[in-house]
Design an enzyme around this catalytic site. Structure first.
Site, PDB file in Angstrom:
ATOM      1  CG  ASP A 190       8.512  14.857  22.776  1.00 24.50           C
ATOM      2  OD1 ASP A 190       7.462  15.231  23.328  1.00 24.50           O
ATOM      3  OD2 ASP A 190       8.560  13.823  22.085  1.00 24.50           O
ATOM      4  CD  GLU A 235       2.876   4.995  16.036  1.00 24.18           C
ATOM      5  OE1 GLU A 235       2.458   5.959  15.389  1.00 24.18           O
ATOM      6  OE2 GLU A 235       3.710   5.117  16.957  1.00 24.18           O
ATOM      7  NE  ARG A 283      -3.894  -1.978   2.318  1.00 23.43           N
ATOM      8  CZ  ARG A 283      -5.027  -2.077   1.621  1.00 23.43           C
ATOM      9  NH1 ARG A 283      -5.393  -1.120   0.823  1.00 23.43           N
ATOM     10  NH2 ARG A 283      -5.766  -3.163   1.724  1.00 23.43           N
ATOM     11  NE  ARG A 291       5.842   2.591  18.260  1.00 19.38           N
ATOM     12  CZ  ARG A 291       6.443   3.643  17.688  1.00 19.38           C
ATOM     13  NH1 ARG A 291       7.090   3.509  16.542  1.00 19.38           N
ATOM     14  NH2 ARG A 291       6.418   4.829  18.264  1.00 19.38           N
ATOM     15  CB  VAL A 292      12.637   0.792  16.202  1.00 16.68           C
ATOM     16  CG1 VAL A 292      13.210  -0.533  16.645  1.00 16.68           C
ATOM     17  CG2 VAL A 292      12.512   0.821  14.696  1.00 16.68           C
ATOM     18  N   GLY A 293      10.971   3.395  17.494  1.00 17.89           N
ATOM     19  CA  GLY A 293      10.500   4.744  17.222  1.00 17.89           C
ATOM     20  C   GLY A 293      10.758   5.679  18.372  1.00 17.89           C
ATOM     21  CB  SER A 294      10.611   9.228  18.651  1.00 11.37           C
ATOM     22  OG  SER A 294       9.523   9.559  17.807  1.00 11.37           O
ATOM     23  CD  GLU A 342       3.751   3.836  21.176  1.00 14.47           C
ATOM     24  OE1 GLU A 342       4.167   3.305  20.149  1.00 14.47           O
ATOM     25  OE2 GLU A 342       2.602   3.610  21.637  1.00 14.47           O
TER      26      GLU A 342
END
Length: 199
Positions: A168, A145, A7, A51-54, A143
């Site tokens: 942050d 997700e 997608r 999941r990797v992220g901020s 976060e």
């Protein structure tokens, strides 16, 4: 490596320490995450997702660049309740995968915090007391997700985990610059890749 499009979201598959590892974006928020993760599981046979992220720091003692590994994700989203027949669903990651992330960080002498997080549908939360309530309930970070990822993984019987970098501090004016964000995310990504190679 190989590039796949699900997608219109590009994914990359390559080798890391002689293991095939794929990396892909999910878009922002639980609904978008559910589209991509469901299709990765159903169409591509993916059995482990990290999941990797901020994330925004909630706990008083968290600082910018700290790494958080989710032991569970509370949420204001209704998606898991819908999935679980109207009941509250405990959105928890796979324990073995979470332990692998923690052990990988320990081997690298990288301090991490492990605990509950909050996955919110709201980036600019309309409830003024949201952070205070989440902090009181022991949430480390917020976060958008992980709770959805943990729910869809449970439904399909696959493993999921989440590792996050504090970019942050909510309720404070602390925020990483784009350059700092890039440098800081490196350690988290390395931990995730090292763990993925050992699944």
């Amino acid at each position: 490596g190989m590039v796949t499009s699900v997608r219109n979201m590009e994914g990359y598959t390559g080798m890391y320490r002689n293991r095939r590892v794929s990396v892909m974006g999910t878009g922002m928020g639980i609904p978008s995450t559910l589209i991509y993760t469901t299709e990765l599981i159903r169409e591509y046979g993916v059995t482990s997702l990290i999941r990797v992220g901020s994330a925004g720091g909630i706990a008083e003692d968290l600082e910018l660049r700290d790494i958080v590994i989710a032991a569970g994700a509370s949420t204001d989203s209704n998606t898991n309740r819908t999935r679980f027949g109207g009941f509250d669903f405990a959105a928890i990651p796979d324990f073995a995968l979470t332990r692998l992330l923690v052990e990988t960080a320990e081997e690298r002498h990288t301090p991490v915090r492990v605990g509950g997080i909050v996955s919110s549908d709201q980036f600019y939360h309309p409830r003024a007391d949201f952070t205070a309530v989440a902090r009181k309930m022991g949430a480390l970070a917020a976060e958008m997700e992980a709770a959805g990822l943990f729910g869809v993984a449970a439904e399909h019987g696959v493993r999921a985990g989440a590792i996050l970098t504090i970019s942050d501090i909510i309720d404070r004016d602390d925020e990483l610059s784009p350059t700092e964000r890039e440098q800081t995310l490196d350690e988290m990504l390395t931990i995730a890749l090292e763990a993925a190679a050992r699944i």
